[in-house]
Every structure is written in C-alpha cells, then in structure tokens.
Design a protein around this motif. Structure first.
Motif, mmCIF file in Angstrom:
data_model
loop_
_atom_site.group_PDB
_atom_site.id
_atom_site.type_symbol
_atom_site.label_atom_id
_atom_site.label_comp_id
_atom_site.label_asym_id
_atom_site.label_seq_id
_atom_site.Cartn_x
_atom_site.Cartn_y
_atom_site.Cartn_z
ATOM 1 N N THR A 113 0.738 -1.776 0.290
ATOM 2 C CA THR A 113 0.353 -0.138 0.207
ATOM 3 C C THR A 113 0.327 1.211 0.090
ATOM 4 N N VAL A 114 2.400 1.132 0.465
ATOM 5 C CA VAL A 114 3.526 2.174 0.335
ATOM 6 C C VAL A 114 4.159 2.326 -0.285
ATOM 7 N N VAL A 115 4.345 3.114 -1.207
ATOM 8 C CA VAL A 115 5.761 2.935 -2.249
ATOM 9 C C VAL A 115 6.921 4.228 -1.762
ATOM 10 N N ASN A 116 7.605 3.908 -1.802
ATOM 11 C CA ASN A 116 8.911 5.287 -1.460
ATOM 12 C C ASN A 116 7.952 6.744 -0.280
ATOM 13 N N ALA A 145 -4.057 2.205 -8.223
ATOM 14 C CA ALA A 145 -3.589 0.436 -7.624
ATOM 15 C C ALA A 145 -4.978 -0.002 -7.420
ATOM 16 N N ASP A 146 -5.270 -1.742 -7.274
ATOM 17 C CA ASP A 146 -6.804 -2.113 -7.123
ATOM 18 C C ASP A 146 -5.879 -3.303 -6.659
ATOM 19 N N VAL A 147 -6.956 -4.073 -6.107
ATOM 20 C CA VAL A 147 -7.022 -5.479 -5.898
ATOM 21 C C VAL A 147 -7.883 -6.239 -6.946
ATOM 22 N N GLU A 148 -7.593 -7.385 -7.402
ATOM 23 C CA GLU A 148 -8.817 -7.606 -7.804
ATOM 24 C C GLU A 148 -9.331 -9.527 -7.787
ATOM 25 N N LYS A 149 -10.147 -9.778 -7.838
ATOM 26 C CA LYS A 149 -10.523 -11.149 -7.339
ATOM 27 C C LYS A 149 -10.277 -12.335 -8.173
ATOM 28 N N MET A 169 -5.617 1.901 -2.767
ATOM 29 C CA MET A 169 -5.522 0.753 -2.184
ATOM 30 C C MET A 169 -5.830 1.039 -0.337
ATOM 31 N N THR A 170 -6.779 0.230 -0.091
ATOM 32 C CA THR A 170 -6.843 -0.237 1.321
ATOM 33 C C THR A 170 -7.124 -0.830 2.450
ATOM 34 N N MET A 171 -5.823 -0.243 3.490
ATOM 35 C CA MET A 171 -5.476 -2.173 4.180
ATOM 36 C C MET A 171 -5.325 -1.711 4.839
ATOM 37 N N GLY A 172 -6.637 -2.869 6.220
ATOM 38 C CA GLY A 172 -6.334 -2.624 7.656
ATOM 39 C C GLY A 172 -6.839 -3.614 8.550
ATOM 40 N N LEU A 173 -6.961 -3.537 9.941
ATOM 41 C CA LEU A 173 -6.811 -4.608 11.160
ATOM 42 C C LEU A 173 -7.942 -4.820 11.403
ATOM 43 N N SER A 174 -8.973 -5.316 11.387
ATOM 44 C CA SER A 174 -10.327 -4.650 12.341
ATOM 45 C C SER A 174 -10.443 -6.139 13.387
ATOM 46 N N THR A 175 -10.860 -6.023 14.618
ATOM 47 C CA THR A 175 -11.092 -7.116 15.745
ATOM 48 C C THR A 175 -12.982 -6.640 15.521
#
Length: 262
Positions: free
Chosen positions: A105-108, A162-166, A115-121
């Motif tokens: 999710t991060v470059v330089n 960027a994206d994430v594809e199923k 992009m989205t990324m996270g930790l859920s509880t």
C-alpha cells in the motif's frame, strides 16, 4: 428490568474494545504486534471469542458489471471463551503474521492511490458479533519488490493507481483469492505502442513472482489487446542484477513479439 435486559441484548452498556498497534507498518511475510484492550460494561458478559483479521478492498467482476467489497483474507483468533465482569479491563497482546502475498500500500513513503488495508477486531458476545472499524495498516514492499519498482521508475514509467482484483493469475503460485495490479503510465518511448503497464507481485518465501501486462494501444484499423509475461526474482541475488536494463530489454522483446514496435 425487562427494558434493561432488552438493552443488554442489543449491546447497550456492553464491553468496549480498543485495538492498539505497536507499529502499523509491515511488509509481505512480516507481522503486526499490538494489544486489544477490552473493558467490561455495566453488566457481566460471556465472551465467546476475540479475533483480528486483515481486510482490503477487492474489485469483483460479476457478469457485465463490477463492484467493490471489503474482504477479510487472513484471521487470527486471540482468545477462547471467558467471562468479563463489569468495569474489568482485559488486555490481550498479539503477534499477527502477515501473508506473503498481501498487497502493498506504500511505495517510497507515498500511499498507493486506490489501496485500502486495515486490521479489524471482532468480539462475539452471546452470539452477537461486534466488529470494530479498521485500524489502518501500511504494507511496504520487500527489497526485491523495491528493485523492480525503482527500475520501472528509472525507465520513465509513472504510477497511475493500484487495485485488488478477485481471481487467479495463470501459471504462478497464488495463495489468496485475489491479486494486486499496480498500473503505470508509459514513458514517451513506449507510449506509441501501449496505453499502460500493469504489474502484479506474488511473493513466496523462496522467490518473488513478477507478472507484467502490456495494454496495447489500438490503431485505426486494429483493436488493442493485452500481452502478458512473467519472471521470478531470487531474493539472494536481486542486488546483483541491473533491473533497469533487464526490464527495458524484456519489455522491448515482449512488445516486438506481439507486434508492438518502438
């Protein structure tokens, strides 16, 4: 009393949950550490379990349409069942392993657009599941991924999104039900033949799999089409290769074999 029991059943006055990451930065194959703080509400409750999970935004194709959804792709249960008394604080430390093929999710130091990324509880209390909001996580590239990205930037390619594809990528080892595509605008020397370059990383503990897709620019009487290629990068020898020259050669040869001339 009946109203109070109803409110308890709806979660009112129940426990509060707060997840604190020691460091929100990680990398594919790395880990996240932290603690989950659970504080009892105004009545005792039976906790079924406490779990955390890594979640990203995934694009799904369905027939002629597309939609995006949040998908949890790795989960870890932190506790079994226990009773939480009113006002009592319960701290649960954790070490969460990050899958090797987690999208970056991060470059330089810059967030990758899209992009989205996270930790859920997730806390289950008496068969009622309570999920927290996502705690943002930054996934940085492995050194081998950095070398490929740096080489493309030296060649003049520019980040688009960027994206994430199923789905699955043919001919590679893939452990997750989706893959990341990092899209680049082409430099001038390639712009006459292609619209964009799409890059997919699929790391394993032994090697980095790299998949490149050239989106061909259509002509007046011809339709554009995509061209694929892939290669592996050895972690031990990645710094011994001139990746700028290697990728320039590969792109030109791959393009020429598919009728793209620069």
């Amino acid at each position: 009393m009946v109203f109070k029991r109803m409110m308890q059943a709806l979660g009112v006055g129940g426990p509060s949950v707060d997840t604190v990451l020691a460091n929100p930065n990680t990398y594919p194959g790395g880990f996240l550490e932290g603690q989950v703080h659970i504080v009892g509400g105004d009545h005792a409750v039976d906790i079924e379990y406490l779990a955390i999970g890594l979640t990203t935004r995934v694009e799904v194709e369905s027939g002629d349409s597309e939609y995006q959804t949040n998908q949890e792709f790795h989960r870890q249960r932190l506790t079994g069942s226990f009773r939480l008394e009113p006002g009592v604080r319960h701290d649960v430390p954790f070490r969460f392993d990050v899958p090797w093929q987690t999208p970056i999710t991060v470059v330089n130091g810059q967030h990758l657009h899209g992009m989205t990324m996270g930790l859920s509880t997730e806390l289950e209390v008496a068969r009622a599941v309570d999920k927290s909001d996502l705690d943002a996580v930054s996934v940085h590239p492995l050194p081998a991924q950095e070398r490929i990205l740096e080489a493309l930037l030296r060649l003049g390619f520019r980040f688009s999104k960027a994206d994430v594809e199923k789905g699955r990528v043919y001919g590679v080892e893939q452990e997750l039900p989706f893959y990341q595509e990092i899209e680049f605008y082409p430099p001038a020397q390639f712009a006459s033949g292609i619209n964009q370059l799409e890059l997919t990383f699929l790391p394993t503990p032994r090697k980095l799999q790299v998949v490149l897709e050239l989106d061909k620019r259509g002509g007046l009487f011809t339709e554009g089409h995509d061209a694929f290629g892939s290669f592996d990068v050895d972690y031990a020898t990645v710094d011994q290769v001139d990746w700028t020259a290697r990728l320039d050669q590969w792109l030109r040869q791959s393009a020429q074999r598919r009728g793209m001339f620069f």
